[in-house]
Design a protein around this motif. Structure first.
Motif, PDB file in Angstrom:
ATOM      1  N   SER A 186      18.342  -8.985 -12.605  1.00 27.44           N
ATOM      2  CA  SER A 186      20.095 -10.234 -12.684  1.00 27.44           C
ATOM      3  C   SER A 186      18.780 -11.487 -11.233  1.00 27.44           C
ATOM      4  O   SER A 186      19.887 -12.539 -11.276  1.00 27.44           O
ATOM      5  CB  SER A 186      20.657  -9.220 -11.197  1.00 27.44           C
ATOM      6  OG  SER A 186      20.259  -9.116 -10.589  1.00 27.44           O
ATOM      7  N   GLY A 187      17.857 -11.254 -11.442  1.00 30.86           N
ATOM      8  CA  GLY A 187      17.033 -12.252 -10.547  1.00 30.86           C
ATOM      9  C   GLY A 187      16.647 -12.269  -9.048  1.00 30.86           C
ATOM     10  O   GLY A 187      15.975 -13.183  -8.146  1.00 30.86           O
ATOM     11  N   VAL A 188      17.298 -10.903  -8.864  1.00 28.38           N
ATOM     12  CA  VAL A 188      16.580 -10.354  -7.496  1.00 28.38           C
ATOM     13  C   VAL A 188      14.977  -9.515  -7.547  1.00 28.38           C
ATOM     14  O   VAL A 188      14.370  -9.457  -8.411  1.00 28.38           O
ATOM     15  CB  VAL A 188      16.758  -9.396  -6.725  1.00 28.38           C
ATOM     16  CG1 VAL A 188      16.426  -8.619  -5.694  1.00 28.38           C
ATOM     17  CG2 VAL A 188      18.142  -9.527  -6.686  1.00 28.38           C
ATOM     18  N   GLN A 189      13.464 -10.000  -6.701  1.00 29.39           N
ATOM     19  CA  GLN A 189      12.420 -10.163  -6.752  1.00 29.39           C
ATOM     20  C   GLN A 189      12.851  -8.660  -6.233  1.00 29.39           C
ATOM     21  O   GLN A 189      12.438  -8.575  -5.056  1.00 29.39           O
ATOM     22  CB  GLN A 189      11.467 -10.885  -6.019  1.00 29.39           C
ATOM     23  CG  GLN A 189      10.424 -11.386  -6.058  1.00 29.39           C
ATOM     24  CD  GLN A 189       9.703 -12.148  -5.068  1.00 29.39           C
ATOM     25  OE1 GLN A 189       9.040 -11.674  -4.507  1.00 29.39           O
ATOM     26  NE2 GLN A 189      10.600 -13.467  -4.539  1.00 29.39           N
ATOM     27  N   THR A 190      12.081  -7.940  -7.492  1.00 32.35           N
ATOM     28  CA  THR A 190      11.253  -6.674  -7.513  1.00 32.35           C
ATOM     29  C   THR A 190       9.706  -6.196  -7.153  1.00 32.35           C
ATOM     30  O   THR A 190       9.342  -6.798  -7.825  1.00 32.35           O
ATOM     31  CB  THR A 190      12.386  -5.484  -7.729  1.00 32.35           C
ATOM     32  OG1 THR A 190      12.265  -5.983  -9.557  1.00 32.35           O
ATOM     33  CG2 THR A 190      14.438  -5.744  -8.519  1.00 32.35           C
ATOM     34  N   HIS A 191       9.596  -5.097  -6.406  1.00 30.43           N
ATOM     35  CA  HIS A 191       8.268  -4.718  -6.538  1.00 30.43           C
ATOM     36  C   HIS A 191       8.518  -2.941  -6.328  1.00 30.43           C
ATOM     37  O   HIS A 191       8.992  -2.973  -5.320  1.00 30.43           O
ATOM     38  CB  HIS A 191       7.385  -4.716  -5.119  1.00 30.43           C
ATOM     39  CG  HIS A 191       7.532  -6.572  -4.901  1.00 30.43           C
ATOM     40  ND1 HIS A 191       7.616  -7.521  -4.905  1.00 30.43           N
ATOM     41  CD2 HIS A 191       8.766  -7.078  -4.087  1.00 30.43           C
ATOM     42  CE1 HIS A 191       7.021  -8.780  -5.821  1.00 30.43           C
ATOM     43  NE2 HIS A 191       8.098  -8.716  -4.208  1.00 30.43           N
ATOM     44  N   ILE A 192       7.557  -2.420  -6.845  1.00 35.58           N
ATOM     45  CA  ILE A 192       8.015  -1.109  -6.819  1.00 35.58           C
ATOM     46  C   ILE A 192       6.195  -0.515  -6.345  1.00 35.58           C
ATOM     47  O   ILE A 192       5.860  -0.550  -7.215  1.00 35.58           O
ATOM     48  CB  ILE A 192       8.362   0.088  -7.993  1.00 35.58           C
ATOM     49  CG1 ILE A 192       9.463  -0.434  -8.423  1.00 35.58           C
ATOM     50  CG2 ILE A 192       7.877   1.545  -7.889  1.00 35.58           C
ATOM     51  CD1 ILE A 192      10.118   0.217  -9.259  1.00 35.58           C
ATOM     52  N   LEU A 193       6.304   0.359  -5.408  1.00 34.62           N
ATOM     53  CA  LEU A 193       5.006   0.817  -4.726  1.00 34.62           C
ATOM     54  C   LEU A 193       5.348   2.590  -5.305  1.00 34.62           C
ATOM     55  O   LEU A 193       5.982   2.995  -4.357  1.00 34.62           O
ATOM     56  CB  LEU A 193       4.888   0.384  -3.152  1.00 34.62           C
ATOM     57  CG  LEU A 193       4.597  -0.893  -2.500  1.00 34.62           C
ATOM     58  CD1 LEU A 193       4.580  -0.846  -1.394  1.00 34.62           C
ATOM     59  CD2 LEU A 193       3.898  -1.404  -3.318  1.00 34.62           C
ATOM     60  N   ARG A 194       3.891   2.978  -5.809  1.00 38.77           N
ATOM     61  CA  ARG A 194       3.966   4.391  -6.255  1.00 38.77           C
ATOM     62  C   ARG A 194       3.719   5.060  -4.965  1.00 38.77           C
ATOM     63  O   ARG A 194       1.649   4.836  -4.987  1.00 38.77           O
ATOM     64  CB  ARG A 194       3.866   4.917  -7.270  1.00 38.77           C
ATOM     65  CG  ARG A 194       5.065   3.787  -8.453  1.00 38.77           C
ATOM     66  CD  ARG A 194       4.528   4.549 -10.139  1.00 38.77           C
ATOM     67  NE  ARG A 194       5.644   4.373 -11.151  1.00 38.77           N
ATOM     68  CZ  ARG A 194       5.154   3.341 -11.834  1.00 38.77           C
ATOM     69  NH1 ARG A 194       4.318   3.192 -12.624  1.00 38.77           N
ATOM     70  NH2 ARG A 194       6.277   3.161 -13.038  1.00 38.77           N
ATOM     71  N   VAL A 195       3.233   6.259  -4.390  1.00 40.39           N
ATOM     72  CA  VAL A 195       2.902   6.725  -3.172  1.00 40.39           C
ATOM     73  C   VAL A 195       2.552   8.086  -3.652  1.00 40.39           C
ATOM     74  O   VAL A 195       3.384   8.596  -4.391  1.00 40.39           O
ATOM     75  CB  VAL A 195       3.410   6.606  -1.432  1.00 40.39           C
ATOM     76  CG1 VAL A 195       2.828   7.076  -0.837  1.00 40.39           C
ATOM     77  CG2 VAL A 195       3.545   4.464  -1.601  1.00 40.39           C
ATOM     78  N   PRO A 196       1.064   7.966  -2.665  1.00 42.29           N
ATOM     79  CA  PRO A 196       0.834   9.664  -3.029  1.00 42.29           C
ATOM     80  C   PRO A 196       0.997  10.442  -1.915  1.00 42.29           C
ATOM     81  O   PRO A 196       1.539   9.664  -1.032  1.00 42.29           O
ATOM     82  CB  PRO A 196      -0.668   9.560  -3.745  1.00 42.29           C
ATOM     83  CG  PRO A 196      -0.783   8.595  -2.241  1.00 42.29           C
ATOM     84  CD  PRO A 196      -0.050   7.531  -2.602  1.00 42.29           C
ATOM     85  N   GLY A 197      -0.069  11.146  -1.438  1.00 43.61           N
ATOM     86  CA  GLY A 197      -0.057  11.836   0.245  1.00 43.61           C
ATOM     87  C   GLY A 197      -0.294  10.874   0.665  1.00 43.61           C
ATOM     88  O   GLY A 197      -1.155  10.551   1.058  1.00 43.61           O
ATOM     89  N   ILE A 198       0.715  10.961   1.821  1.00 42.32           N
ATOM     90  CA  ILE A 198       0.944  10.101   2.601  1.00 42.32           C
ATOM     91  C   ILE A 198       0.645  11.457   3.748  1.00 42.32           C
ATOM     92  O   ILE A 198       0.748  12.077   4.479  1.00 42.32           O
ATOM     93  CB  ILE A 198       2.318   9.332   3.218  1.00 42.32           C
ATOM     94  CG1 ILE A 198       2.890   8.838   2.447  1.00 42.32           C
ATOM     95  CG2 ILE A 198       2.260   9.245   4.636  1.00 42.32           C
ATOM     96  CD1 ILE A 198       4.125   8.544   3.064  1.00 42.32           C
ATOM     97  N   TYR A 199      -1.406  10.627   4.409  1.00 40.88           N
ATOM     98  CA  TYR A 199      -1.838  10.836   5.820  1.00 40.88           C
ATOM     99  C   TYR A 199      -1.869  10.085   7.308  1.00 40.88           C
ATOM    100  O   TYR A 199      -1.574   9.062   6.481  1.00 40.88           O
ATOM    101  CB  TYR A 199      -2.425  11.682   5.046  1.00 40.88           C
ATOM    102  CG  TYR A 199      -3.786  10.952   5.418  1.00 40.88           C
ATOM    103  CD1 TYR A 199      -5.190  10.828   6.226  1.00 40.88           C
ATOM    104  CD2 TYR A 199      -3.750  10.132   4.653  1.00 40.88           C
ATOM    105  CE1 TYR A 199      -6.156   9.815   6.844  1.00 40.88           C
ATOM    106  CE2 TYR A 199      -5.235   9.254   4.671  1.00 40.88           C
ATOM    107  CZ  TYR A 199      -6.089   9.399   5.614  1.00 40.88           C
ATOM    108  OH  TYR A 199      -7.180   8.165   5.493  1.00 40.88           O
ATOM    109  N   ALA A 200      -2.080  10.415   8.389  1.00 43.54           N
ATOM    110  CA  ALA A 200      -2.660  10.125   9.130  1.00 43.54           C
ATOM    111  C   ALA A 200      -2.843  10.926  10.161  1.00 43.54           C
ATOM    112  O   ALA A 200      -3.025  11.442  10.560  1.00 43.54           O
ATOM    113  CB  ALA A 200      -1.347   8.700   9.704  1.00 43.54           C
TER     114      ALA A 200
END
Length: 290
Positions: free
Chosen positions: A151-165
């Motif tokens: 519809s005109g919205v800028q979309t971005h998809i981030l595919r994320v694995p296991g998150i750690y810190a």
């Protein structure tokens, strides 16, 4: 002279990654954070956000959202039932009332959408093959967002694995001595540091290509047991014992077993094409700073 205010941005689902995002955003944006928990509103305020009370499972509570902010970061996970992500459906439905106002949406998905790749090296062009209802709900969300972007919205998809810190490591699990798979049955896992993920989200806000999917992974190519071994060594904890898949089936819950049933090595070339530099290119790099 009238002072022009900061641009507005909305974070939907402000958990650990959202809280890491806030310090990066509040200097440049007036940040709104949707939360379903009134007990979290004080912490969000202290972090510089304006909390908005609403629940993605209750669309009638989302009435404030359509004209609140032109940019949206969607961090909220799907519900735990079904094969469709109704929460994303409810969010996009209400945001559609702000047609023409909302110009950008970033969605945090999961690399689980690829399913089991038997250890193969893959990129974003890999056909999706979700093998769990949890991953199917994520595919549902991605499909809805990509269609909405038409519809005109800028979309971005981030595919994320296991998150750690450094403050988000499986210390408790290691302390329990939960076993991992034998080397000959072990699976490849993928990782990203939570602070790098927060930085990447802000980077995509400003430099991301519209309608683009990006694997938000670091450069690590670790098998699951090796990941736990690295952390055990750093924290002076016993390495987890090894066991066969058959023996683990009687010891672990179904969700953990599902993680041990999928093996893939995920490329992050698109992330590097953006010239984004990971602060922690590998898990080992992060552990060396602790």
């Amino acid at each position: 002279m009238q002072r022009i205010g900061k641009p507005r941005i909305l974070i939907v689902g402000c958990g650990d990654v959202g809280m890491r995002l806030l310090p990066l955003l509040v200097k440049k944006y007036r940040v709104f954070a949707l939360t379903s928990s009134t007990s979290r509103m004080s912490a969000l305020r202290q972090a510089g956000a304006i909390p908005i009370h609403g629940n993605l499972d209750q669309p009638e509570t989302l009435w404030r959202l359509p004209h609140l902010a032109a940019q949206v970061i969607h961090l909220a996970p799907p519900a735990t039932q079904g094969h469709q992500d109704r929460r994303t459906s409810n969010l996009l439905s209400i945001l559609s009332h702000g047609a023409g106002f909302i110009r950008q949406l970033i969605y945090i998905s999961t690399t689980g959408v690829y399913g089991d790749c038997q250890g193969a090296l893959i990129d974003e062009t890999k056909t999706l093959n979700p093998s769990t209802a949890r991953a199917q709900r994520r595919v549902s969300a991605e499909q809805q967002i990509r269609a909405w972007g038409m519809s005109g919205v800028q979309t971005h998809i981030l595919r994320v694995p296991g998150i750690y810190a450094g403050d988000r490591l499986p210390i408790e699990r290691l302390g329990r001595g939960t076993p991992v798979l034998n080397a000959d049955e072990d699976v490849y896992t993928n990782h990203v540091n939570a602070d790098d993920l927060a930085r990447l989200i802000t980077y995509v806000l400003w430099r991301g290509k519209s309608q683009r999917v990006i694997n938000a992974c670091d450069d690590s190519q670790l098998k699951m047991a090796d990941y736990f071994d690295l952390i055990a060594e750093k924290m002076n904890l016993p390495k987890p014992p090894r066991a066969s898949r058959q023996d683990l089936g009687a010891q672990l819950d179904p969700m953990m077993l599902s993680f041990m049933s999928e093996s893939r090595r995920i490329q992050n070339k698109r992330l590097k094409e953006l010239r984004f530099k990971l602060q922690y290119p590998t898990v080992k790099d992060c552990l060396e700073t602790l």
